[in-house]
Design a protein around this motif. Structure first.
Motif, mmCIF file in Angstrom:
data_model
loop_
_atom_site.group_PDB
_atom_site.id
_atom_site.type_symbol
_atom_site.label_atom_id
_atom_site.label_comp_id
_atom_site.label_asym_id
_atom_site.label_seq_id
_atom_site.Cartn_x
_atom_site.Cartn_y
_atom_site.Cartn_z
ATOM 1 N N VAL A 117 0.843 -1.209 0.000
ATOM 2 C CA VAL A 117 0.000 0.000 0.000
ATOM 3 C C VAL A 117 0.874 1.254 0.000
ATOM 4 O O VAL A 117 0.608 2.206 -0.740
ATOM 5 C CB VAL A 117 -0.973 -0.012 1.203
ATOM 6 N N ILE A 118 1.925 1.240 0.784
ATOM 7 C CA ILE A 118 2.839 2.402 0.828
ATOM 8 C C ILE A 118 3.560 2.550 -0.509
ATOM 9 O O ILE A 118 3.672 3.656 -1.046
ATOM 10 C CB ILE A 118 3.843 2.262 1.994
ATOM 11 N N ALA A 119 4.025 1.443 -1.076
ATOM 12 C CA ALA A 119 4.747 1.501 -2.355
ATOM 13 C C ALA A 119 3.835 1.977 -3.486
ATOM 14 O O ALA A 119 4.291 2.656 -4.409
ATOM 15 C CB ALA A 119 5.344 0.127 -2.691
ATOM 16 N N LEU A 120 2.561 1.653 -3.412
ATOM 17 C CA LEU A 120 1.623 2.108 -4.439
ATOM 18 C C LEU A 120 1.381 3.615 -4.366
ATOM 19 O O LEU A 120 0.885 4.213 -5.323
ATOM 20 C CB LEU A 120 0.298 1.358 -4.328
ATOM 21 N N GLN A 121 1.742 4.229 -3.263
ATOM 22 C CA GLN A 121 1.587 5.677 -3.138
ATOM 23 C C GLN A 121 2.683 6.431 -3.891
ATOM 24 O O GLN A 121 2.504 7.594 -4.253
ATOM 25 C CB GLN A 121 1.584 6.109 -1.665
ATOM 26 N N LEU A 175 -3.637 4.109 -11.432
ATOM 27 C CA LEU A 175 -4.484 3.428 -12.403
ATOM 28 C C LEU A 175 -3.727 3.005 -13.652
ATOM 29 O O LEU A 175 -4.331 2.576 -14.618
ATOM 30 C CB LEU A 175 -5.657 4.342 -12.785
ATOM 31 N N THR A 176 -2.407 3.119 -13.611
ATOM 32 C CA THR A 176 -1.600 2.709 -14.755
ATOM 33 C C THR A 176 -0.897 1.388 -14.422
ATOM 34 O O THR A 176 -0.580 1.110 -13.264
ATOM 35 C CB THR A 176 -0.532 3.760 -15.105
ATOM 36 N N THR A 177 -0.640 0.608 -15.450
ATOM 37 C CA THR A 177 0.057 -0.665 -15.224
ATOM 38 C C THR A 177 1.483 -0.415 -14.735
ATOM 39 O O THR A 177 1.985 -1.177 -13.899
ATOM 40 C CB THR A 177 0.081 -1.526 -16.501
ATOM 41 N N SER A 178 2.117 0.650 -15.252
ATOM 42 C CA SER A 178 3.479 0.934 -14.785
ATOM 43 C C SER A 178 3.473 1.335 -13.315
ATOM 44 O O SER A 178 4.370 0.967 -12.563
ATOM 45 C CB SER A 178 4.130 2.020 -15.646
ATOM 46 N N GLY A 179 2.464 2.084 -12.882
ATOM 47 C CA GLY A 179 2.366 2.483 -11.476
ATOM 48 C C GLY A 179 2.135 1.294 -10.561
ATOM 49 O O GLY A 179 2.762 1.161 -9.509
ATOM 50 N N ILE A 180 1.241 0.413 -10.969
ATOM 51 C CA ILE A 180 0.964 -0.786 -10.169
ATOM 52 C C ILE A 180 2.178 -1.708 -10.171
ATOM 53 O O ILE A 180 2.572 -2.239 -9.125
ATOM 54 C CB ILE A 180 -0.294 -1.504 -10.689
ATOM 55 N N GLY A 181 2.783 -1.894 -11.339
ATOM 56 C CA GLY A 181 3.983 -2.736 -11.426
ATOM 57 C C GLY A 181 5.108 -2.199 -10.563
ATOM 58 O O GLY A 181 5.793 -2.957 -9.868
ATOM 59 N N PHE A 182 5.307 -0.874 -10.609
ATOM 60 C CA PHE A 182 6.328 -0.242 -9.777
ATOM 61 C C PHE A 182 6.055 -0.520 -8.298
ATOM 62 O O PHE A 182 6.959 -0.912 -7.561
ATOM 63 C CB PHE A 182 6.343 1.265 -10.035
ATOM 64 N N GLY A 183 4.806 -0.339 -7.876
ATOM 65 C CA GLY A 183 4.457 -0.572 -6.471
ATOM 66 C C GLY A 183 4.704 -2.004 -6.048
ATOM 67 O O GLY A 183 5.242 -2.266 -4.966
ATOM 68 N N VAL A 184 4.333 -2.950 -6.900
ATOM 69 C CA VAL A 184 4.524 -4.372 -6.581
ATOM 70 C C VAL A 184 6.008 -4.708 -6.503
ATOM 71 O O VAL A 184 6.455 -5.385 -5.564
ATOM 72 C CB VAL A 184 3.792 -5.264 -7.609
ATOM 73 N N VAL A 185 6.790 -4.234 -7.474
ATOM 74 C CA VAL A 185 8.228 -4.525 -7.475
ATOM 75 C C VAL A 185 8.900 -3.923 -6.247
ATOM 76 O O VAL A 185 9.685 -4.596 -5.562
ATOM 77 C CB VAL A 185 8.891 -4.012 -8.783
#
Length: 170
Positions: free
Chosen positions: A16-20, A131-141
């Motif tokens: 959750v923090i990384a997704l911010q 809401l972007t795949t790069s943003g979500i991917g970045f947060g997950v990584v």
């Protein structure tokens, strides 16, 4: 069992923090763009004045004003010189945000030199989910890397305890 549940909760919190971070990067870019535009407007005014009075450019005009006998003219020239330097730094920042990836943007944001910009951005920041795949991917990584790095001491500790128990059994 409790350890695994706690591990999953910690990972969820890190995620959750990384997704911010992508959201923060967007807010920071908007702040930087506004500051860049207002500074660009000032610099364009300096260039227009320099051209009107037949200087090669704003820097030549400022250099001439720095030689002036009047202290207020010299002080004004110093302020203009600082504005030009500020504009150059903002231009570099805009380049990072227009062409860089999220890792480069995050490194730019968290640079201690620009901590006051980060504070101003955070004061108006609203948490959300990118809401972007790069943003979500970045947060997950980022979450996986931070979680793994944070888990290393516990993994080493557990292996050491296991070896100690096996040594006692023998």
């Amino acid at each position: 069992m409790i350890g695994r549940l706690l591990d999953k909760l910690v990972f969820g919190l890190i995620l959750v923090i990384a997704l911010q971070l992508p959201q923060l990067a967007d807010h920071y870019q908007q702040f930087l763009a506004g500051l860049y535009e207002s500074t660009r407007w000032q610099v364009a005014g300096y260039e227009a004045t320099a051209k009107e009075f037949h200087y090669a450019d704003a820097e030549a005009m400022i250099a001439r004003h720095q030689q002036n006998e009047e202290p207020s003219v010299r002080a004004d020239a110093e302020q203009k010189l600082q504005t030009l330097a500020h504009y150059k730094a903002l231009t570099e920042g805009m380049t990072v945000f227009n062409t860089g990836n999220l890792f480069e943007k995050t490194a730019y944001i968290f640079n201690p030199v620009r901590f006051d910009y980060l504070e101003k951005t955070i004061s108006n920041f609203k948490p959300g989910i990118p809401l972007t795949t790069s943003g979500i991917g970045f947060g997950v990584v980022v979450a996986l890397v931070v979680h793994y790095l944070g888990s290393i001491p516990f993994i080493l500790w557990a292996r050491r305890r296991k070896r100690q128990r096996l040594a006692r059994v023998d």
